[in-house]
Design a protein around this motif. Structure first.
Motif, mmCIF file in Angstrom:
data_model
loop_
_atom_site.group_PDB
_atom_site.id
_atom_site.type_symbol
_atom_site.label_atom_id
_atom_site.label_comp_id
_atom_site.label_asym_id
_atom_site.label_seq_id
_atom_site.Cartn_x
_atom_site.Cartn_y
_atom_site.Cartn_z
ATOM 1 N N HIS A 39 68.905 -10.901 135.794
ATOM 2 C CA HIS A 39 68.883 -12.218 136.456
ATOM 3 C C HIS A 39 67.725 -13.069 135.942
ATOM 4 O O HIS A 39 67.892 -14.264 135.641
ATOM 5 C CB HIS A 39 68.768 -12.026 137.969
ATOM 6 C CG HIS A 39 68.603 -13.291 138.733
ATOM 7 N ND1 HIS A 39 69.643 -14.165 138.958
ATOM 8 C CD2 HIS A 39 67.498 -13.835 139.330
ATOM 9 C CE1 HIS A 39 69.199 -15.205 139.663
ATOM 10 N NE2 HIS A 39 67.910 -15.026 139.906
ATOM 11 N N TYR A 71 59.689 -4.986 144.878
ATOM 12 C CA TYR A 71 60.507 -5.870 145.710
ATOM 13 C C TYR A 71 61.839 -5.223 146.071
ATOM 14 O O TYR A 71 62.364 -5.446 147.166
ATOM 15 C CB TYR A 71 60.727 -7.208 144.995
ATOM 16 C CG TYR A 71 59.587 -8.184 145.216
ATOM 17 C CD1 TYR A 71 59.717 -9.245 146.104
ATOM 18 C CD2 TYR A 71 58.376 -8.030 144.560
ATOM 19 C CE1 TYR A 71 58.678 -10.133 146.321
ATOM 20 C CE2 TYR A 71 57.316 -8.904 144.766
ATOM 21 C CZ TYR A 71 57.477 -9.956 145.654
ATOM 22 O OH TYR A 71 56.431 -10.823 145.881
ATOM 23 N N SER A 75 63.042 -4.431 149.805
ATOM 24 C CA SER A 75 64.330 -5.009 150.220
ATOM 25 C C SER A 75 65.366 -3.931 150.491
ATOM 26 O O SER A 75 66.560 -4.242 150.609
ATOM 27 C CB SER A 75 64.851 -5.959 149.129
ATOM 28 O OG SER A 75 63.930 -6.993 148.872
ATOM 29 N N SER A 80 70.368 -8.533 145.770
ATOM 30 C CA SER A 80 70.429 -9.970 146.059
ATOM 31 C C SER A 80 69.209 -10.407 146.866
ATOM 32 O O SER A 80 68.607 -11.456 146.595
ATOM 33 C CB SER A 80 71.707 -10.313 146.834
ATOM 34 O OG SER A 80 72.850 -10.059 146.045
ATOM 35 N N ASN A 81 68.839 -9.590 147.852
ATOM 36 C CA ASN A 81 67.669 -9.906 148.657
ATOM 37 C C ASN A 81 66.391 -9.843 147.832
ATOM 38 O O ASN A 81 65.497 -10.688 147.971
ATOM 39 C CB ASN A 81 67.584 -8.931 149.844
ATOM 40 C CG ASN A 81 66.423 -9.241 150.772
ATOM 41 O OD1 ASN A 81 65.447 -8.509 150.827
ATOM 42 N ND2 ASN A 81 66.519 -10.339 151.493
ATOM 43 N N LYS A 83 66.085 -10.413 144.605
ATOM 44 C CA LYS A 83 66.044 -11.600 143.739
ATOM 45 C C LYS A 83 65.571 -12.821 144.525
ATOM 46 O O LYS A 83 64.739 -13.601 144.029
ATOM 47 C CB LYS A 83 67.418 -11.849 143.116
ATOM 48 C CG LYS A 83 67.754 -10.890 141.990
ATOM 49 C CD LYS A 83 69.076 -11.212 141.342
ATOM 50 C CE LYS A 83 70.240 -10.567 142.051
ATOM 51 N NZ LYS A 83 71.503 -10.648 141.277
ATOM 52 N N GLN A 84 66.082 -12.978 145.732
ATOM 53 C CA GLN A 84 65.680 -14.116 146.553
ATOM 54 C C GLN A 84 64.201 -14.037 146.907
ATOM 55 O O GLN A 84 63.470 -15.031 146.834
ATOM 56 C CB GLN A 84 66.518 -14.161 147.830
ATOM 57 C CG GLN A 84 66.218 -15.349 148.739
ATOM 58 C CD GLN A 84 66.489 -16.673 148.069
ATOM 59 O OE1 GLN A 84 67.609 -16.944 147.643
ATOM 60 N NE2 GLN A 84 65.456 -17.507 147.940
ATOM 61 N N ARG A 85 63.739 -12.849 147.270
ATOM 62 C CA ARG A 85 62.330 -12.680 147.636
ATOM 63 C C ARG A 85 61.405 -12.917 146.439
ATOM 64 O O ARG A 85 60.333 -13.515 146.575
ATOM 65 C CB ARG A 85 62.099 -11.286 148.222
ATOM 66 C CG ARG A 85 62.721 -11.086 149.598
ATOM 67 C CD ARG A 85 62.353 -9.753 150.202
ATOM 68 N NE ARG A 85 60.901 -9.641 150.415
ATOM 69 C CZ ARG A 85 60.327 -8.620 151.036
ATOM 70 N NH1 ARG A 85 61.082 -7.630 151.512
ATOM 71 N NH2 ARG A 85 59.018 -8.583 151.196
ATOM 72 N N GLU A 87 62.037 -14.889 143.909
ATOM 73 C CA GLU A 87 62.020 -16.343 143.664
ATOM 74 C C GLU A 87 61.192 -17.064 144.718
ATOM 75 O O GLU A 87 60.472 -18.025 144.397
ATOM 76 C CB GLU A 87 63.451 -16.887 143.621
ATOM 77 C CG GLU A 87 64.193 -16.451 142.367
ATOM 78 C CD GLU A 87 65.618 -16.950 142.269
ATOM 79 O OE1 GLU A 87 66.166 -16.964 141.152
ATOM 80 O OE2 GLU A 87 66.200 -17.320 143.320
ATOM 81 N N ASP A 88 61.258 -16.600 145.954
ATOM 82 C CA ASP A 88 60.422 -17.193 147.006
ATOM 83 C C ASP A 88 58.937 -17.032 146.662
ATOM 84 O O ASP A 88 58.139 -17.953 146.864
ATOM 85 C CB ASP A 88 60.712 -16.536 148.355
ATOM 86 C CG ASP A 88 62.071 -16.942 148.925
ATOM 87 O OD1 ASP A 88 62.655 -17.923 148.431
ATOM 88 O OD2 ASP A 88 62.544 -16.260 149.857
ATOM 89 N N LYS A 91 57.820 -19.316 143.775
ATOM 90 C CA LYS A 91 57.600 -20.685 144.270
ATOM 91 C C LYS A 91 56.301 -20.766 145.071
ATOM 92 O O LYS A 91 55.526 -21.711 144.932
ATOM 93 C CB LYS A 91 58.788 -21.127 145.122
ATOM 94 C CG LYS A 91 60.082 -21.293 144.347
ATOM 95 C CD LYS A 91 61.245 -21.648 145.281
ATOM 96 C CE LYS A 91 62.561 -21.732 144.533
ATOM 97 N NZ LYS A 91 63.699 -22.027 145.446
#
Length: 336
Positions: A39, A71, A75, A80-81, A83-85, A87-88, A91
């Motif tokens: 990803h 991570y 998770s 999926s979780n 990847k979101q974490r 990216e969070d 940021k």
């Protein structure tokens, strides 16, 4: 007569260790790791919602194989979780000033002058000791207090040798230590749990007065069960095998090191030591291919061999060789 210590102890390294270097995963876990890696490793990857979505070198280096696994574990192996974490956090690190100079030594230094937070020594697993002494609080609650704590955690990460992924908190509430407000504590707890998963090795807490004990009863329900199990109140740090005496402060902790906080000596040593280690790691990362998913063990090893030995007892077969010209200035001062 023992001499006093004024600067961080030399960073230990752990010899070649296949179990730490190549973590064994099940087929399902390997598949999820590869999913997350793919990803972020795409040529056209851009961080969603960011005007400048292309990842910087520092961000790509941060997205190591070990980081992805941390991570994923946090998770519960939900790719999926994870990847979101991730990216969070990417940021958040931008917003918090990691790359624009906001989170700088100069900005947080006013918080450091009394030595209320100190990095010193390493436990028996090579994890850095992060001392917190609330009685030395010298500022009112502002965003900079939290920024300073985050900055110090980052320095802990800089001082982690190969195979080391976590730190130890050593909190001493003696001398009428002032605890932070519940809102500040919850904010810091959120930062740790959201953006530093799997980074806490132990939290060793001593001299807890009644009011602070009540405070911990309020905050502990917000702590996840895995982290809660790492919190130890009034431990016998040496007898319990967490630290050896030669890596532990004498005052309050029953170690052999007569550490004295002298800001003029300690602060530049810590800044120089951590800056140099980050510079070397970035250089090594580039030598290894400058891409997402490299192993932290490889990034933290392969530096110039040397004739200078830094040996610290009480850790796992620790010795490190460096060229005299490359020895971290802070360590060099300790050796002379």
């Amino acid at each position: 007569m023992n001499m006093s210590d004024f600067i961080p102890l030399p960073v230990p390294t752990i010899p070649e260790n296949d179990e730490l270097k190549d973590i064994k995963l099940s087929d399902e876990q390997e598949e999820k790791r590869n999913d997350v890696l793919a990803h972020f490793d795409k040529d056209d990857y851009r961080l969603p919602g960011e005007e400048k979505g292309e990842l910087m070198d520092e961000e790509k280096m941060w997205l190591s194989d070990d980081c992805i696994l941390r991570y994923l574990r946090a998770s519960k192996w939900d790719a999926s979780n994870a990847k979101q974490r991730l990216e969070d956090t990417l940021k958040w690190r931008r917003e918090y000033g990691f790359y624009d100079g906001t989170l700088s030594p100069e900005h947080v230094e006013p918080e450091a002058v009394t030595g209320k937070e100190v990095l010193f020594g390493f436990d028996t697993k090579g994890r850095p000791g992060f001392y917190m002494i609330p009685s030395r609080q010298n500022t009112t609650e502002t965003p900079r207090q939290l920024q300073y704590a985050v900055w110090m955690m980052e320095r802990c990460i800089d001082l982690m040798g190969p195979g080391v992924e976590s730190l130890d908190l050593l909190i001493n509430f003696a001398d009428r230590g002032k605890n932070p407000s519940l809102s500040t504590a919850r904010t810091m707890l959120h930062i740790i749990q959201a953006h530093y998963p799997e980074r806490l090795g132990l939290a060793l807490i001593i001299n807890v007065p009644m009011l602070v004990n009540a405070f911990f009863k309020l905050i502990m329900p917000f702590v996840d069960p895995v982290t809660r199990a790492k919190v130890k109140f009034n431990p016998r740090v040496v007898d319990d095998g967490f630290f050896s005496k030669d890596q532990l402060m004498k005052e309050w902790w029953d170690g052999d090191r007569d550490f004295v906080y002298d800001h003029a000596k300690y602060w530049p040593a810590l800044v120089t030591m951590s800056d140099e280690r980050r510079r070397r790691q970035l250089q090594r990362w580039r030598e290894l291919g400058a891409k997402v998913g490299l192993k932290e063990w490889d990034m933290k090893t392969g530096w110039t061999p040397s004739t200078a030995n830094v040996t610290t007892s009480g850790l796992i077969s620790i010795s490190e060789k460096r060229d005299p010209a490359d020895i971290e200035p802070a360590v060099e001062a300790q050796l002379l």
